[in-house]
Design a protein around this motif. Structure first.
Motif, PDB file in Angstrom:
ATOM      1  N   LEU A  43      -9.689  -9.493   2.885  1.00  0.00           N
ATOM      2  CA  LEU A  43     -10.339  -8.242   2.154  1.00  0.00           C
ATOM      3  C   LEU A  43     -10.155  -6.999   3.063  1.00  0.00           C
ATOM      4  O   LEU A  43      -9.965  -5.738   2.763  1.00  0.00           O
ATOM      5  CB  LEU A  43     -11.767  -8.511   2.125  1.00  0.00           C
ATOM      6  N   SER A  44     -10.168  -7.171   4.617  1.00  0.00           N
ATOM      7  CA  SER A  44     -10.298  -5.951   5.609  1.00  0.00           C
ATOM      8  C   SER A  44      -8.710  -5.463   5.390  1.00  0.00           C
ATOM      9  O   SER A  44      -8.602  -4.584   5.448  1.00  0.00           O
ATOM     10  CB  SER A  44     -10.746  -6.329   6.794  1.00  0.00           C
ATOM     11  N   GLU A  45      -7.579  -6.684   5.258  1.00  0.00           N
ATOM     12  CA  GLU A  45      -6.526  -6.055   5.083  1.00  0.00           C
ATOM     13  C   GLU A  45      -6.131  -5.396   3.832  1.00  0.00           C
ATOM     14  O   GLU A  45      -5.418  -4.221   3.868  1.00  0.00           O
ATOM     15  CB  GLU A  45      -5.424  -7.439   5.191  1.00  0.00           C
ATOM     16  N   SER A  46      -6.610  -5.819   2.858  1.00  0.00           N
ATOM     17  CA  SER A  46      -6.578  -4.933   1.429  1.00  0.00           C
ATOM     18  C   SER A  46      -7.125  -3.726   1.617  1.00  0.00           C
ATOM     19  O   SER A  46      -6.397  -2.631   1.072  1.00  0.00           O
ATOM     20  CB  SER A  46      -7.183  -5.564   0.445  1.00  0.00           C
ATOM     21  N   GLN A  47      -8.242  -3.383   2.391  1.00  0.00           N
ATOM     22  CA  GLN A  47      -8.844  -2.263   2.555  1.00  0.00           C
ATOM     23  C   GLN A  47      -8.033  -1.193   3.440  1.00  0.00           C
ATOM     24  O   GLN A  47      -7.780  -0.071   3.081  1.00  0.00           O
ATOM     25  CB  GLN A  47     -10.535  -2.409   3.091  1.00  0.00           C
ATOM     26  N   ARG A  48      -7.505  -1.832   4.315  1.00  0.00           N
ATOM     27  CA  ARG A  48      -6.643  -1.161   5.118  1.00  0.00           C
ATOM     28  C   ARG A  48      -5.332  -0.481   4.516  1.00  0.00           C
ATOM     29  O   ARG A  48      -5.082   0.767   4.504  1.00  0.00           O
ATOM     30  CB  ARG A  48      -6.094  -2.018   6.452  1.00  0.00           C
ATOM     31  N   LEU A  49      -4.813  -1.135   3.553  1.00  0.00           N
ATOM     32  CA  LEU A  49      -3.691  -0.992   2.883  1.00  0.00           C
ATOM     33  C   LEU A  49      -4.212   0.296   2.116  1.00  0.00           C
ATOM     34  O   LEU A  49      -3.411   1.278   1.940  1.00  0.00           O
ATOM     35  CB  LEU A  49      -3.128  -1.958   2.034  1.00  0.00           C
ATOM     36  N   LEU A  50      -5.377   0.130   1.438  1.00  0.00           N
ATOM     37  CA  LEU A  50      -5.790   1.185   0.585  1.00  0.00           C
ATOM     38  C   LEU A  50      -6.208   2.587   1.446  1.00  0.00           C
ATOM     39  O   LEU A  50      -5.753   3.537   0.892  1.00  0.00           O
ATOM     40  CB  LEU A  50      -7.180   0.678  -0.248  1.00  0.00           C
ATOM     41  N   ASN A  51      -6.643   2.187   2.502  1.00  0.00           N
ATOM     42  CA  ASN A  51      -6.922   3.426   3.286  1.00  0.00           C
ATOM     43  C   ASN A  51      -5.847   4.239   3.803  1.00  0.00           C
ATOM     44  O   ASN A  51      -5.899   5.327   3.949  1.00  0.00           O
ATOM     45  CB  ASN A  51      -7.908   2.871   4.525  1.00  0.00           C
ATOM     46  N   GLU A  52      -4.827   3.284   4.058  1.00  0.00           N
ATOM     47  CA  GLU A  52      -3.614   3.878   4.924  1.00  0.00           C
ATOM     48  C   GLU A  52      -2.276   4.508   3.803  1.00  0.00           C
ATOM     49  O   GLU A  52      -1.595   5.052   4.493  1.00  0.00           O
ATOM     50  CB  GLU A  52      -3.087   2.949   5.821  1.00  0.00           C
ATOM     51  N   PHE A  53      -2.530   4.183   2.505  1.00  0.00           N
ATOM     52  CA  PHE A  53      -1.303   4.503   1.930  1.00  0.00           C
ATOM     53  C   PHE A  53      -1.513   6.024   1.733  1.00  0.00           C
ATOM     54  O   PHE A  53      -2.457   6.886   1.579  1.00  0.00           O
ATOM     55  CB  PHE A  53      -1.095   3.769   0.630  1.00  0.00           C
ATOM     56  N   ARG A  85       3.527  -1.143  -3.243  1.00  0.00           N
ATOM     57  CA  ARG A  85       3.277  -0.080  -3.671  1.00  0.00           C
ATOM     58  C   ARG A  85       1.945  -0.065  -4.439  1.00  0.00           C
ATOM     59  O   ARG A  85       1.389  -1.150  -4.794  1.00  0.00           O
ATOM     60  CB  ARG A  85       4.509   0.285  -4.796  1.00  0.00           C
ATOM     61  N   PHE A  86       1.556   1.233  -4.861  1.00  0.00           N
ATOM     62  CA  PHE A  86       0.069   1.276  -5.353  1.00  0.00           C
ATOM     63  C   PHE A  86       0.015   1.970  -6.770  1.00  0.00           C
ATOM     64  O   PHE A  86       0.506   3.008  -7.017  1.00  0.00           O
ATOM     65  CB  PHE A  86      -0.594   2.049  -4.367  1.00  0.00           C
ATOM     66  N   PHE A  87      -0.726   1.359  -7.438  1.00  0.00           N
ATOM     67  CA  PHE A  87      -0.860   1.585  -8.963  1.00  0.00           C
ATOM     68  C   PHE A  87      -2.138   2.012  -9.360  1.00  0.00           C
ATOM     69  O   PHE A  87      -3.139   1.338  -8.879  1.00  0.00           O
ATOM     70  CB  PHE A  87      -0.094   0.506  -9.862  1.00  0.00           C
ATOM     71  N   ILE A 111      -2.178  -3.219  -6.006  1.00  0.00           N
ATOM     72  CA  ILE A 111      -1.105  -2.981  -4.735  1.00  0.00           C
ATOM     73  C   ILE A 111       0.129  -4.283  -5.133  1.00  0.00           C
ATOM     74  O   ILE A 111      -0.307  -5.358  -5.216  1.00  0.00           O
ATOM     75  CB  ILE A 111      -1.695  -3.182  -3.527  1.00  0.00           C
ATOM     76  N   GLY A 112       1.334  -3.799  -5.318  1.00  0.00           N
ATOM     77  CA  GLY A 112       2.352  -4.857  -5.439  1.00  0.00           C
ATOM     78  C   GLY A 112       3.741  -4.286  -5.093  1.00  0.00           C
ATOM     79  O   GLY A 112       3.878  -3.412  -4.910  1.00  0.00           O
ATOM     80  N   HIS A 113       4.482  -5.359  -5.292  1.00  0.00           N
ATOM     81  CA  HIS A 113       4.551  -6.652  -5.652  1.00  0.00           C
ATOM     82  C   HIS A 113       5.294  -7.728  -4.522  1.00  0.00           C
ATOM     83  O   HIS A 113       5.869  -8.904  -4.904  1.00  0.00           O
ATOM     84  CB  HIS A 113       5.496  -6.852  -7.127  1.00  0.00           C
ATOM     85  N   TYR A 114       5.456  -7.078  -3.193  1.00  0.00           N
ATOM     86  CA  TYR A 114       6.242  -7.752  -2.231  1.00  0.00           C
ATOM     87  C   TYR A 114       5.295  -8.160  -1.309  1.00  0.00           C
ATOM     88  O   TYR A 114       5.911  -8.423   0.094  1.00  0.00           O
ATOM     89  CB  TYR A 114       7.520  -7.105  -1.845  1.00  0.00           C
ATOM     90  N   LEU A 115       3.987  -8.226  -1.321  1.00  0.00           N
ATOM     91  CA  LEU A 115       3.256  -8.549  -0.162  1.00  0.00           C
ATOM     92  C   LEU A 115       3.191  -9.815   0.564  1.00  0.00           C
ATOM     93  O   LEU A 115       3.283 -10.314   1.767  1.00  0.00           O
ATOM     94  CB  LEU A 115       1.694  -8.686  -0.747  1.00  0.00           C
TER      95      LEU A 115
END
Ligand code: FE2
Length: 316
Positions: A43-53, A85-87, A111-115
């Motif tokens: 969850l925190s990794e997902s949040q980091r991705l959302l915050n940093e893009f 990438r972020f949709f 967020i996709g598609h090569y995590l």
């Protein structure tokens, strides 16, 4: 009838009861597949991705599963198979101004598609011996992970996903797609949990495919002129009275964070909007049979190195 909820023995694949439930229902709920620590970390990794893009050079691509959506066909989407990438959520934009009505980290649908290759946290929960053992028990010989996503289903604006079959979007001949779907937050009727039509994987053929248009302009749904049932699964014959005559009945798949849900590529499933204040963050990846034909019409094309072999995890 809903499948039994039996925890998974580590790395040993599925129990006989789980295999039977899978065969009967076309989906399986496996609680506690992730530890609470793993859930927190993802969850925190997902949040980091959302915050940093970075929003500054983003094409503002939205994600929609509706049949009439053309924006999903743009380049940002079609070339995302080897990218992170972020949709955006459809509902994240003001209908009058077209501007975002939420902060960017609250506006992303997925967020996709090569995590499963590019992000070490998501790679380690995808490509591992436990999942290889599950894939083996589902009948895969050469399971390949072809896409992965964090689906955010944001509070207040998380969009509904109408009834669909995953093999329409990820087609092999014969069909073989299976979704591995991990709840990172509790999923309930209030925040748009999944629901399934149990057993519909035996009633619903893959009649359509979601493909790249031949004129190069995005994507479209076309009739599937190849095989419509997975190997070894004898569905109801075309035109028979059993065939999708009646409206399917859907059963809620409410699950706790940490649950793994396995989803057959032919089963009809859907989720409602999330109008609640709670998030419904999940991580999912899909597996196909590497021995089956994966043609160039599929919207998602393999990266240069090919789709990720799940079986390489067994030797770890
Ligand atoms: Fe799906």
């Amino acid at each position: 009838m809903a499948p039994a909820r039996v925890s998974l023995p580590p790395s040993t694949g599925l129990t006989d009861q789980q295999k039977q439930d899978w065969s009967n229902n076309g989906y399986l709920l496996i609680p506690d597949a992730l530890s609470p620590e793993q859930v927190t970390q993802l969850l925190s990794e997902s949040q980091r991705l959302l915050n940093e893009f970075d929003l500054s050079n983003h094409p503002m691509t939205r994600f929609s599963t509706g049949e009439k959506s053309s924006h999903v066909g743009d380049d940002y989407f079609l070339t995302s198979g080897d990218q992170i990438r972020f949709f955006f959520e459809e509902e994240a934009f003001s209908p009058t101004t077209g501007q975002l009505t939420k902060p960017k980290e609250k506006a992303i649908n997925k967020i996709g598609h090569y995590l499963h290759e590019l992000n070490p946290s998501f790679k380690s929960i995808s490509i591992n011996s436990t999942n290889a053992a599950i894939a083996r028990d589902l009948g895969f010989h050469d399971p390949r992970v072809l896409q992965s996503m964090v689906i955010c289903k944001q509070p207040e604006i998380g969009g509904a996903v109408p009834s669909h079959q995953d093999s329409v979007f990820l087609y092999t001949d014969p069909p073989s797609a299976v979704g591995f779907w991990y709840a990172l937050e509790d999923c309930t009727v209030d925040n748009g949990c999944l629901s399934f039509a149990p057993g519909s994987h035996r009633r619903a053929a893959i009649r359509k495919r979601f493909v790249r248009r031949e004129d190069g302009k995005g994507t479209e749904f076309v009739e599937n002129d190849k095989r419509k049932w997975p190997e070894g699964l004898k569905g109801v014959p075309e035109g028979s009275s059993e065939e999708e005559e009646e409206e399917e009945e859907f059963v809620l798949g409410e699950v706790k964070a940490g649950t793994l849900v396995l989803i057959h590529g032919n089963i009809l499933h859907k989720s409602e909007r999330n109008l609640s204040q709670k998030g419904r963050m999940i991580y999912t990846f899909h597996v196909i049979e590497g021995e089956h034909d994966y043609d160039q019409r599929n919207w998602l094309q393999p990266p240069e190195e090919g789709f990720t072999a799940l079986n390489k995890a067994t030797s770890r």
